[in-house]
Enzyme design. Structure first.
Site, PDB file in Angstrom:
ATOM      1  N   HIS A  57       1.612  -3.248   6.483  1.00 45.43           N
ATOM      2  CA  HIS A  57       0.505  -2.276   6.660  1.00 45.43           C
ATOM      3  C   HIS A  57      -0.815  -2.816   6.764  1.00 45.43           C
ATOM      4  O   HIS A  57      -0.932  -4.075   6.396  1.00 45.43           O
ATOM      5  CB  HIS A  57       0.969  -1.204   5.550  1.00 45.43           C
ATOM      6  CG  HIS A  57       0.666  -1.548   4.234  1.00 45.43           C
ATOM      7  ND1 HIS A  57       1.351  -2.610   3.635  1.00 45.43           N
ATOM      8  CD2 HIS A  57      -0.416  -1.173   3.375  1.00 45.43           C
ATOM      9  CE1 HIS A  57       0.879  -2.731   2.137  1.00 45.43           C
ATOM     10  NE2 HIS A  57       0.126  -1.851   2.166  1.00 45.43           N
ATOM     11  N   HIS A  59      -3.555  -2.614   4.587  1.00 37.55           N
ATOM     12  CA  HIS A  59      -4.238  -2.862   3.459  1.00 37.55           C
ATOM     13  C   HIS A  59      -4.745  -4.499   3.316  1.00 37.55           C
ATOM     14  O   HIS A  59      -4.049  -5.293   3.702  1.00 37.55           O
ATOM     15  CB  HIS A  59      -3.609  -2.557   2.105  1.00 37.55           C
ATOM     16  CG  HIS A  59      -3.555  -1.070   2.006  1.00 37.55           C
ATOM     17  ND1 HIS A  59      -2.790  -0.439   1.254  1.00 37.55           N
ATOM     18  CD2 HIS A  59      -4.774  -0.295   2.675  1.00 37.55           C
ATOM     19  CE1 HIS A  59      -3.012   0.812   1.327  1.00 37.55           C
ATOM     20  NE2 HIS A  59      -4.138   1.384   1.935  1.00 37.55           N
ATOM     21  N   ASP A  61      -5.146  -6.587   1.195  1.00 37.30           N
ATOM     22  CA  ASP A  61      -4.234  -7.292   0.487  1.00 37.30           C
ATOM     23  C   ASP A  61      -2.882  -8.100   1.211  1.00 37.30           C
ATOM     24  O   ASP A  61      -1.901  -8.481   0.387  1.00 37.30           O
ATOM     25  CB  ASP A  61      -3.843  -6.893  -0.957  1.00 37.30           C
ATOM     26  CG  ASP A  61      -3.198  -5.662  -1.197  1.00 37.30           C
ATOM     27  OD1 ASP A  61      -3.572  -4.826  -0.484  1.00 37.30           O
ATOM     28  OD2 ASP A  61      -2.223  -5.809  -1.951  1.00 37.30           O
ATOM     29  N   HIS A  62      -2.656  -7.313   2.365  1.00 41.24           N
ATOM     30  CA  HIS A  62      -1.579  -7.675   3.266  1.00 41.24           C
ATOM     31  C   HIS A  62      -1.908  -8.356   4.477  1.00 41.24           C
ATOM     32  O   HIS A  62      -0.953  -9.084   5.136  1.00 41.24           O
ATOM     33  CB  HIS A  62      -0.834  -6.416   3.419  1.00 41.24           C
ATOM     34  CG  HIS A  62      -0.163  -5.732   2.164  1.00 41.24           C
ATOM     35  ND1 HIS A  62       1.079  -5.897   1.698  1.00 41.24           N
ATOM     36  CD2 HIS A  62      -0.955  -5.437   0.999  1.00 41.24           C
ATOM     37  CE1 HIS A  62       1.211  -5.294   0.546  1.00 41.24           C
ATOM     38  NE2 HIS A  62      -0.439  -4.819   0.168  1.00 41.24           N
ATOM     39  N   ASP A 134       4.381  -2.146   0.499  1.00 38.92           N
ATOM     40  CA  ASP A 134       4.157  -1.591  -0.882  1.00 38.92           C
ATOM     41  C   ASP A 134       4.768   0.039  -0.750  1.00 38.92           C
ATOM     42  O   ASP A 134       4.042   0.975  -1.424  1.00 38.92           O
ATOM     43  CB  ASP A 134       2.556  -1.051  -0.712  1.00 38.92           C
ATOM     44  CG  ASP A 134       1.918  -2.358  -1.220  1.00 38.92           C
ATOM     45  OD1 ASP A 134       2.313  -3.542  -1.424  1.00 38.92           O
ATOM     46  OD2 ASP A 134       0.610  -2.246  -1.156  1.00 38.92           O
TER      47      ASP A 134
HETATM   48 FE    FE Z   1      -0.764  -3.986  -1.696  1.00 38.48          FE
HETATM   49 ZN    ZN Z   2      -0.975  -1.390   0.088  1.00 36.60          ZN
END
Ligand code: FE
Ligand code: ZN
Length: 256
Positions: A57, A59, A61-62, A134
C-alpha cells in the site's frame, strides 16, 4: 519449486521490511521498503541482488525506499492496481486474483481494502508465506484510515481461509501493545494469555514476535475472532453480527 529464503530487516521504530529470494533463479524481492539504505545494505551483506519491489500500500513507511532502490538496482516495482497513482515508480499493477511470478516463485494477490482503499497482500503458497502489510498484524489489524469495518472484515476473511501453517509476515512489530489490548476483549482465552506471556519474554530479550502463523492468529487475534462467542460476549454484543462486533473491537482499540 524451492521455498523462498526470507530475511527480516527491522527499520525505524517498529517497521519490518523483508527480502524474499527465490533460490532457483536468484530473483529477490523487497517487500514494503520504508527506507532504501538499510535495505540495500542488508541485500549487500546477504550477497542478494534486488530484482523486485513488492508494495502492499501507499503509506510512506512502505514505499519510502522505492525510487532510491530502483535507481540503485534497476528493479521492477509491483504494486496495487487500485492505487497505482500513489505508488512511486510503479511498473506493474496487480489486483485481486492475479498471480504474480517472481522468478520461479508464484504469489497470489488479494485485494484487502480497509487500512487503505488500495491495499493488497501477496501469498506465496509454496513457501507458506503471506506478506500482508498493515492489514493483519500479530494480534492486531490495521487502523481503518480509508475503509469500513465491513470491508476490513471481508479482507481479513481472505486470510482466515489460508492454510493454518501460513506464516504471517506483517510490516510492524506492534505485537506487545496489541496483546495488552487483546486480553481486554478476549479475557477467557487461555491460548491468548499464554501467547501474551511468550510475547513479553521475546520482547524482553529484544527478539521479534513476527512472523506468526495463521493458526496462532485464528486462535488468539481478536480481529479475526469477531464471530467468536467469547469475544462478542466480552464486548457486550452476544449474538450480534460479526461485522458489528469487529467494528466495536476496532473502535475500542482506537481508543485504548
Ligand atoms: Fe505501516
Ligand atoms: Zn500503513
Amino acid at each position: 519449486m524451492a521455498a523462498l529464503e526470507i530475511h527480516q530487516i527491522p527499520v525505524w521504530d517498529d517497521n519490518y521490511v523483508y527480502l524474499a529470494r527465490d533460490p532457483e533463479t536468484g530473483s529477490t524481492a523487497v517487500v514494503d521498503p520504508a527506507d532504501a539504505e538499510p535495505v540495500l545494505a542488508a541485500a549487500r551483506a546477504k550477497g542478494w541482488s534486488i530484482t523486485h519491489i513488492l508494495n502492499t500500500h501507499h503509506h510512506p513507511d512502505h514505499v519510502g525506499g522505492n525510487l532510491e532502490i530502483k535507481q540503485a538496482t534497476g528493479c521492477t516495482i509491483v504494486g496495487p492496481r487500485a492505487d497505482a497513482a500513489r505508488i512511486p515508480g510503479i511498473d506493474l499493477q496487480v489486483g485481486d486474483g492475479d498471480t504474480y511470478k517472481m522468478g520461479s516463485a508464484e504469489a497470489k494477490v488479494f485485494d484487502v481494502p480497509g487500512h487503505t482503499r488500495g491495499h493488497i497482500a501477496y501469498w506465496f503458497a509454496d513457501s507458506d508465506a503471506l506478506f500482508c502489510g498493515d492489514t493483519l498484524f500479530a494480534l492486531g489489524c490495521g487502523r481503518l484510515f480509508e475503509g469500513t469495518p465491513a470491508q476490513m472484515w471481508t479482507s481479513l476473511g481472505k486470510f482466515r481461509a489460508l492454510p493454518a501453517s501460513t506464516r504471517v509476515y506483517c510490516a510492524h512489530e506492534y505485537t506487545q501493545a496489541n496483546a495488552r489490548f487483546a486480553v481486554t476483549v478476549d479475557p477467557e482465552n487461555a491460548t491468548l494469555a499464554a501467547r501474551s506471556a511468550k510475547i513479553d519474554r521475546l520482547r524482553a530479550e529484544g527478539r521479534p514476535t513476527v512472523p506468526s502463523t495463521i493458526a496462532e492468529e485464528l486462535a488468539t487475534n481478536p480481529f479475526l475472532r469477531a464471530d467468536d462467542a467469547g469475544v462478542a460476549a466480552a464486548v457486550g454484543m452476544s449474538g450480534a453480527d460479526p461485522v458489528a462486533v469487529f467494528a466495536e473491537v476496532r473502535g475500542r482499540k482506537d481508543r485504548f
